[in-house]
Design a protein around this motif. Structure first.
Motif, short mmCIF file in Angstrom:
data_model
loop_
_atom_site.label_atom_id
_atom_site.label_comp_id
_atom_site.label_asym_id
_atom_site.label_seq_id
_atom_site.Cartn_x
_atom_site.Cartn_y
_atom_site.Cartn_z
N PHE A 202 0.84 -1.32 -0.02
CA PHE A 202 -0.11 -0.13 0.12
C PHE A 202 0.65 1.17 -0.06
CE2 PHE A 202 -1.93 3.32 2.43
CZ PHE A 202 -3.21 3.61 1.40
N MET A 203 0.42 2.32 -0.73
CA MET A 203 1.18 3.61 -0.86
C MET A 203 -0.09 4.45 -0.73
SD MET A 203 4.20 3.30 -3.62
CE MET A 203 4.54 5.07 -3.24
N LEU A 204 0.06 5.31 0.05
CA LEU A 204 -0.99 6.57 0.27
C LEU A 204 -1.05 7.37 -0.93
CD1 LEU A 204 -3.22 7.52 2.32
CD2 LEU A 204 -1.51 9.15 3.15
N PRO A 205 -2.21 7.66 -1.69
CA PRO A 205 -2.29 8.41 -2.74
C PRO A 205 -1.98 10.05 -2.22
CG PRO A 205 -4.14 7.34 -2.59
CD PRO A 205 -3.49 7.10 -1.33
N ASP A 206 -1.06 10.51 -2.97
CA ASP A 206 -0.56 12.12 -2.89
C ASP A 206 -1.29 13.02 -3.59
OD1 ASP A 206 1.16 14.09 -2.54
OD2 ASP A 206 2.91 13.27 -3.32
N PRO A 207 -1.81 13.75 -2.68
CA PRO A 207 -2.65 14.87 -3.21
C PRO A 207 -1.96 15.85 -3.94
CG PRO A 207 -2.49 15.08 -0.91
CD PRO A 207 -1.89 13.88 -1.11
N GLU A 208 -0.77 15.95 -3.94
CA GLU A 208 0.07 17.05 -4.36
C GLU A 208 0.35 16.68 -5.88
OE1 GLU A 208 1.53 19.75 -3.36
OE2 GLU A 208 0.47 19.27 -1.35
N LYS A 209 0.10 15.39 -6.22
CA LYS A 209 -0.14 14.96 -7.59
C LYS A 209 -1.28 14.93 -8.46
CE LYS A 209 4.06 11.78 -6.72
NZ LYS A 209 4.36 10.36 -6.95
N MET A 210 -2.39 15.44 -7.62
CA MET A 210 -3.74 15.54 -8.39
C MET A 210 -4.05 16.83 -8.81
SD MET A 210 -5.56 12.96 -5.49
CE MET A 210 -4.86 11.65 -4.99
N GLU A 211 -4.89 16.86 -9.99
CA GLU A 211 -5.47 18.26 -10.20
C GLU A 211 -6.54 18.92 -9.36
OE1 GLU A 211 -7.70 19.86 -14.12
OE2 GLU A 211 -6.73 17.89 -14.38
N LYS A 212 -7.26 18.08 -8.83
CA LYS A 212 -8.41 18.30 -7.92
C LYS A 212 -8.50 17.37 -6.75
CE LYS A 212 -11.36 20.64 -11.22
NZ LYS A 212 -12.76 20.68 -11.97
N PRO A 213 -7.72 17.33 -5.89
CA PRO A 213 -7.64 16.44 -4.86
C PRO A 213 -9.11 16.70 -3.87
CG PRO A 213 -5.91 18.17 -4.24
CD PRO A 213 -6.54 18.19 -5.62
N ILE A 214 -9.64 15.43 -3.59
CA ILE A 214 -10.90 15.37 -2.75
C ILE A 214 -10.68 14.37 -1.60
CG2 ILE A 214 -13.36 15.14 -2.58
CD1 ILE A 214 -13.41 15.52 -5.54
N PRO A 215 -10.66 14.98 -0.27
CA PRO A 215 -10.56 13.93 0.95
C PRO A 215 -11.74 13.02 1.00
CG PRO A 215 -10.94 16.24 1.53
CD PRO A 215 -11.02 16.24 -0.04
N VAL A 216 -11.81 11.73 0.69
CA VAL A 216 -12.89 10.86 0.85
C VAL A 216 -12.69 9.88 2.03
CG1 VAL A 216 -13.90 11.42 -1.42
CG2 VAL A 216 -12.45 9.61 -0.98
N GLY A 217 -11.48 9.55 2.55
CA GLY A 217 -11.38 8.41 3.30
C GLY A 217 -10.40 8.67 4.30
N ILE A 218 -10.47 7.87 5.50
CA ILE A 218 -9.29 7.96 6.38
C ILE A 218 -8.95 6.79 6.73
CG2 ILE A 218 -9.19 8.40 9.04
CD1 ILE A 218 -11.48 10.26 8.85
N ILE A 219 -7.43 6.48 6.94
CA ILE A 219 -6.99 5.26 7.24
C ILE A 219 -7.05 4.91 8.42
CG2 ILE A 219 -4.79 4.22 7.31
CD1 ILE A 219 -5.68 5.02 4.45
N VAL A 220 -7.90 3.62 8.80
CA VAL A 220 -7.77 3.34 10.05
C VAL A 220 -7.00 2.17 10.49
CG1 VAL A 220 -10.26 4.50 10.45
CG2 VAL A 220 -9.91 2.46 9.28
N THR A 221 -6.08 1.62 10.17
CA THR A 221 -5.21 0.64 10.19
C THR A 221 -5.03 0.28 11.60
OG1 THR A 221 -3.95 1.12 8.39
CG2 THR A 221 -2.98 -0.46 9.47
N ASP A 222 -4.56 1.14 12.57
CA ASP A 222 -4.27 0.93 13.95
C ASP A 222 -5.25 1.32 14.94
OD1 ASP A 222 -1.53 0.14 13.23
OD2 ASP A 222 -1.00 2.25 12.80
N VAL A 223 -6.61 1.55 14.52
CA VAL A 223 -7.52 1.69 15.59
C VAL A 223 -7.76 0.49 16.52
CG1 VAL A 223 -8.67 3.47 14.31
CG2 VAL A 223 -9.46 1.11 13.71
N LYS A 224 -8.37 0.66 17.48
CA LYS A 224 -7.96 -0.13 18.67
C LYS A 224 -9.10 -1.36 18.10
CE LYS A 224 -9.09 -0.97 23.64
NZ LYS A 224 -9.29 -0.30 24.91
N LEU A 225 -10.35 -1.13 17.88
CA LEU A 225 -11.37 -2.04 17.56
C LEU A 225 -10.91 -3.10 16.35
CD1 LEU A 225 -15.12 -1.89 17.79
CD2 LEU A 225 -14.26 -2.85 15.67
N LEU A 226 -10.45 -2.70 15.41
CA LEU A 226 -10.16 -3.18 14.26
C LEU A 226 -8.92 -4.12 14.66
CD1 LEU A 226 -10.72 -0.97 11.23
CD2 LEU A 226 -12.30 -2.52 12.24
#
Length: 331
Positions: free
Chosen positions: A272-296
Motif C-alpha cells: 500500500f502507498m497512500l495517494p499523494d494529493p500534491e500529484k492530483m489536479e483536484k484532490p478530494i478527501p474521501v477516506g481515513i486510514i484506520v489501520t491501527d484503530v483499537k477495535l479493528l
C-alpha cells in the motif's frame, strides 16, 4: 389430593399429564407463539444505522457482530426502538466474476440505492473503485475543522483526484453519445437505401424506348450510387473512429487511476502507498486510514490489508457515521 399425596413423584407427573395434557399443550403452544411474535417485532424494527466492514477477513474474530452493535448503539444513543447493523462478513472484488461476488455486489448496490448504508470500511483498492464512481462524501462536509486537521496532521487522509472522476463520467457520456450516433447513422443508411429503391422503381416506368436517355440515366444512377456509398462509408468510419478513441481514452484513464491509487483489488498491506494529493489536479478527501484503530486491530479485522473509512454520499445519517469513526478509534 389424597390420591396424589400417596403417589411417587414419577406417578404424580404421569397422573397430571394424563388429566391435563391438553391444557399443558395449549400453554406451550401459546408461549411459542408469543415468543415468535415478539421476536418478529424486534427483528422488524426500523433501521437506525448500518455499517459495513467490507473485505475485513482476518485469522479470527473475537467480537461478535451483535456485541459490536449493542456497544455502538449505547455509545451513539440509539434506543432499542431502532435496529443497528454492523456487517463484518461481506466481501467483494470487482475483478472476480462469480455468482457469489455478483450477489454481494447486488447487496451493496441495493444498500446504496435505499440510502441505508451509513459507513463503510474497505481495503484501498475497492475503496478507490467506489470512490471514483462518486460513492463517498467529501470529508470536509462531515468533519469539523479540528477533526479534519487532526487526521491530516497524522497523514491519514485518503484522497482521490476529482479530475479523474469527472473525465471518467464524461467518457461514459461519450460512449452513450457514440452509441446513439451509430444508431442514427444506421437509420440514415436505411432511409438512403429505401430512397434509392423507390427511385429505381420510378425510373423503370419512364420511357424505355429511348436508349440514349436510358443510357444517360444508367450513368447518372451509377454516379449517385457511388457518391452515396462513399458518404455512407465516411459516416461509418467517423462513428468507428469516435468509438475507438473513446475506448482508448477510457482505458488510459483507468490505467492512470490504477497506477495512481491502486487497482480495484484487495491491496496487500505491504504494497500500500497512500495517494499523494500534491500529484492530483483536484484532490478530494474521501477516506481515513484506520489501520491501527483499537477495535479493528484487537479483533483481527483487515489483517492483510489497509482499512479505509468512508461516509457514503447517499447516507441520511452522516452524523452517526462520524460517531462510528469515533467508536472504531475509542472502543
Amino acid at each position: 389430593m389424597k390420591k396424589l399425596g400417596s403417589m411417587s413423584f414419577g406417578k404424580k407427573i404421569e397422573y397430571i399429564f394424563d388429566y391435563y395434557k391438553f391444557h399443558i399443550i395449549g400453554v406451550v403452544v401459546a408461549l411459542v407463539l408469543i415468543f415468535s411474535v415478539v421476536g418478529t417485532l424486534l427483528n422488524n424494527k426500523p433501521l437506525g444505522f448500518y455499517a459495513m466492514l467490507l473485505n475485513a477477513q482476518g485469522s479470527g474474530f473475537s467480537t461478535e457482530e451483535k456485541v459490536l452493535e449493542a456497544r455502538f448503539a449505547d455509545m451513539a444513543g440509539i434506543d432499542g426502538s431502532e435496529k443497528v447493523v454492523i456487517d463484518t462478513t461481506a466481501t467483494y472484488n470487482p475483478n472476480v466474476n462469480s455468482q457469489f461476488n455478483m450477489a454481494e455486489n447486488a447487496k451493496i448496490t441495493a444498500l446504496f440505492a435505499s440510502h441505508d448504508l451509513d459507513a463503510l470500511v474497505i481495503d484501498p483498492g475497492v475503496f478507490t473503485y467506489y470512490a471514483l464512481n462518486g460513492a463517498f462524501t467529501d470529508l470536509r462536509e462531515v468533519l469539523s475543522e479540528d477533526e479534519f486537521g487532526k487526521y491530516e496532521s497524522e497523514n491519514r487522509i485518503y484522497y482521490i483526484d476529482g479530475a479523474i472522476r469527472e473525465k471518467m463520467k464524461s467518457l461514459d457520456a461519450a460512449d452513450i453519445d457514440a452509441t446513439s450516433l451509430s444508431a442514427e447513422e444506421s437509420g440514415i443508411q436505411e432511409k438512403t437505401v429505401s430512397g434509392q429503391a423507390d427511385n429505381a422503381s420510378k425510373e423503370a416506368e419512364v420511357n424505355q424506348d429511348s436508349d440514349n436517355i436510358s443510357g444517360g440515366n444508367s450513368v447518372n444512377e451509377n454516379t449517385e450510387s457511388k457518391n452515396s456509398k462513399n458518404s455512407d462509408d465516411e459516416s461509418t468510419t467517423d462513428v468507428e473512429s469516435l468509438n475507438q478513441n473513446a475506448a482508448e481514452t477510457l482505458d488510459e484513464m483507468e490505467q492512470f487511476a490504477a497506477d495512481l491509487m491502486g487497482t480495484p483489488d484487495v491491496v496487500a498491506r505491504e504494497d500500500f502507498m497512500l495517494p499523494d494529493p500534491e500529484k492530483m489536479e483536484k484532490p478530494i478527501p474521501v477516506g481515513i486510514i484506520v489501520t491501527d484503530v483499537k477495535l479493528l486491530s484487537e479483533n483481527g479485522y483487515f489483517e492483510r490489508t489497509v482499512p479505509v473509512f468512508g461516509v457514503p454520499v447517499v447516507s441520511d445519517r452522516k452524523e452517526l457515521a462520524v460517531k462510528f469513526l469515533q467508536f472504531l478509534e475509542e472502543c
